[in-house]
Design a protein around this motif. Structure first.
Motif, PDB file in Angstrom:
ATOM      1  N   ALA A  47       0.851  -1.199   0.000  1.00 51.92           N
ATOM      2  CA  ALA A  47       0.000   0.000   0.000  1.00 51.92           C
ATOM      3  C   ALA A  47       0.881   1.243   0.000  1.00 51.92           C
ATOM      4  O   ALA A  47       1.009   1.925   1.020  1.00 51.92           O
ATOM      5  N   PRO A  48       1.509   1.547  -1.142  1.00 54.26           N
ATOM      6  CA  PRO A  48       2.463   2.654  -1.187  1.00 54.26           C
ATOM      7  C   PRO A  48       1.868   4.012  -0.840  1.00 54.26           C
ATOM      8  O   PRO A  48       2.601   4.928  -0.449  1.00 54.26           O
ATOM      9  N   LYS A  49       0.562   4.166  -0.955  1.00 53.01           N
ATOM     10  CA  LYS A  49      -0.078   5.434  -0.600  1.00 53.01           C
ATOM     11  C   LYS A  49      -0.768   5.353   0.760  1.00 53.01           C
ATOM     12  O   LYS A  49      -1.487   6.278   1.154  1.00 53.01           O
ATOM     13  N   GLY A  50      -0.540   4.278   1.466  1.00 48.20           N
ATOM     14  CA  GLY A  50      -1.264   4.048   2.713  1.00 48.20           C
ATOM     15  C   GLY A  50      -0.592   4.577   3.963  1.00 48.20           C
ATOM     16  O   GLY A  50      -1.102   4.388   5.058  1.00 48.20           O
ATOM     17  N   GLY A  51       0.569   5.213   3.829  1.00 44.51           N
ATOM     18  CA  GLY A  51       1.249   5.734   4.998  1.00 44.51           C
ATOM     19  C   GLY A  51       2.144   4.701   5.650  1.00 44.51           C
ATOM     20  O   GLY A  51       2.285   3.569   5.180  1.00 44.51           O
ATOM     21  N   ALA A  52       2.728   5.089   6.774  1.00 41.29           N
ATOM     22  CA  ALA A  52       3.731   4.263   7.442  1.00 41.29           C
ATOM     23  C   ALA A  52       3.111   3.313   8.460  1.00 41.29           C
ATOM     24  O   ALA A  52       2.051   3.574   9.017  1.00 41.29           O
ATOM     25  N   MET A  53       3.803   2.205   8.682  1.00 42.91           N
ATOM     26  CA  MET A  53       3.475   1.343   9.817  1.00 42.91           C
ATOM     27  C   MET A  53       4.472   1.664  10.923  1.00 42.91           C
ATOM     28  O   MET A  53       5.666   1.872  10.672  1.00 42.91           O
ATOM     29  N   VAL A  54       3.978   1.735  12.141  1.00 42.30           N
ATOM     30  CA  VAL A  54       4.798   2.068  13.289  1.00 42.30           C
ATOM     31  C   VAL A  54       4.426   1.133  14.427  1.00 42.30           C
ATOM     32  O   VAL A  54       3.247   0.946  14.731  1.00 42.30           O
ATOM     33  N   SER A  93       2.150  -2.492  17.450  1.00 41.36           N
ATOM     34  CA  SER A  93       3.027  -3.633  17.168  1.00 41.36           C
ATOM     35  C   SER A  93       3.077  -3.924  15.674  1.00 41.36           C
ATOM     36  O   SER A  93       2.097  -3.717  14.953  1.00 41.36           O
ATOM     37  N   VAL A  94       4.223  -4.407  15.221  1.00 42.19           N
ATOM     38  CA  VAL A  94       4.450  -4.779  13.822  1.00 42.19           C
ATOM     39  C   VAL A  94       5.036  -6.186  13.782  1.00 42.19           C
ATOM     40  O   VAL A  94       5.950  -6.499  14.559  1.00 42.19           O
ATOM     41  N   ALA A  95       4.521  -7.032  12.905  1.00 41.69           N
ATOM     42  CA  ALA A  95       5.106  -8.356  12.698  1.00 41.69           C
ATOM     43  C   ALA A  95       6.336  -8.215  11.806  1.00 41.69           C
ATOM     44  O   ALA A  95       6.248  -7.655  10.712  1.00 41.69           O
ATOM     45  N   VAL A  96       7.475  -8.685  12.280  1.00 40.93           N
ATOM     46  CA  VAL A  96       8.721  -8.607  11.509  1.00 40.93           C
ATOM     47  C   VAL A  96       9.251 -10.025  11.351  1.00 40.93           C
ATOM     48  O   VAL A  96       9.625 -10.673  12.334  1.00 40.93           O
TER      49      VAL A  96
END
Length: 236
Positions: A47-54, A93-96
């Motif tokens: 989602a290049p226009k969807g903003g950042a995940m933090v 939280s972010v899954a990495v």
């Protein structure tokens, strides 16, 4: 708790800026150039226009080139342990996920099912050096930043949970603060988190010293030179 390191104001600020801005702001906060905890190479964003995940990293390792060599019951138990671990979310939280087959990844772990499951658990996105698929059917507002796109899940299975991993040259430990978007990802050092709001404001003010004059109709080399001198004095 790692989540106590970030307040709602900083979280919203980080969501509103791109990853290059955060990368530069970290250097402002550190007072020097040379920050290197970022992904190397081109990544693909769902989602290049969807903003950042933090969020703070929930980590695991997977593989998919070959079937798991362990007993099937052990593989199944680890899979459930993985989902239980991912479900235990108490803040951003972010899954990495590291695909240990890299650079020969073939198994898409991130598709319609896993994005919707992880979003349901409360995670805000996924970062991986591996493969994603089901473009167009992924969970809404759950960005995936991946190393590649492919059609198959291969023999994908979980190898390790809650462990130190590596994603395109960037080392990630559990609970590291992650910022990622279409440019890639960074690990925000814990020691700069408290000063990051001020660093971002300072960075924006510094950039305006050159961007402001550059947008004027009478901008020329002389005005550029003067503005650049001020810009150089202000930046890290």
């Amino acid at each position: 708790m790692a989540n106590e390191l970030i307040d709602s104001e900083l979280l919203e600020l980080l969501k509103s800026v791109d990853t290059p801005t955060v990368c530069n702001a970290i250097e402002v906060a550190q007072g020097k150039r040379g920050f290197s905890e970022f992904t190397h190479g081109t990544m693909i964003c769902s989602a290049p226009k969807g903003g950042a995940m933090v969020g703070f990293a929930k980590t695991a390792k997977i593989a998919a080139l070959s079937p798991p060599q362990e007993d099937q019951e052990i593989t199944k138990e680890r899979r459930m342990n993985y989902y239980q671990y991912m479900s235990e979310v108490t803040g951003p939280s972010v899954a990495v996920i590291e695909d240990v087959d890299y650079p020969n990844c073939i198994g898409a772990y991130w598709g319609e099912v896993n994005t919707k499951v992880h979003k349901g658990f409360g995670l805000s996105g996924a970062l991986t050096n591996g493969v994603m698929r089901d473009l167009g059917d992924l969970a809404v507002d759950f960005p995936v930043v991946a190393g590649s796109i492919g059609p198959s899940h291969g023999f994908v299975h979980v190898r390790e949970i809650d462990t130190k991993i590596s994603v395109l040259g960037m080392s990630v430990s559990p609970n590291d603060l992650i910022h990622a978007d279409l440019h890639g990802a960074v690990v925000i050092p814990k020691e700069v988190i408290n000063g990051l709001k001020d660093a971002i404001k300072k960075l924006f003010a510094s950039e305006q010293l050159i961007l402001g004059p550059a947008e004027k109709k009478d901008f020329n080399f002389d005005s550029f030179k003067s503005a650049w001198e001020d810009f150089e004095k202000s930046r890290t």
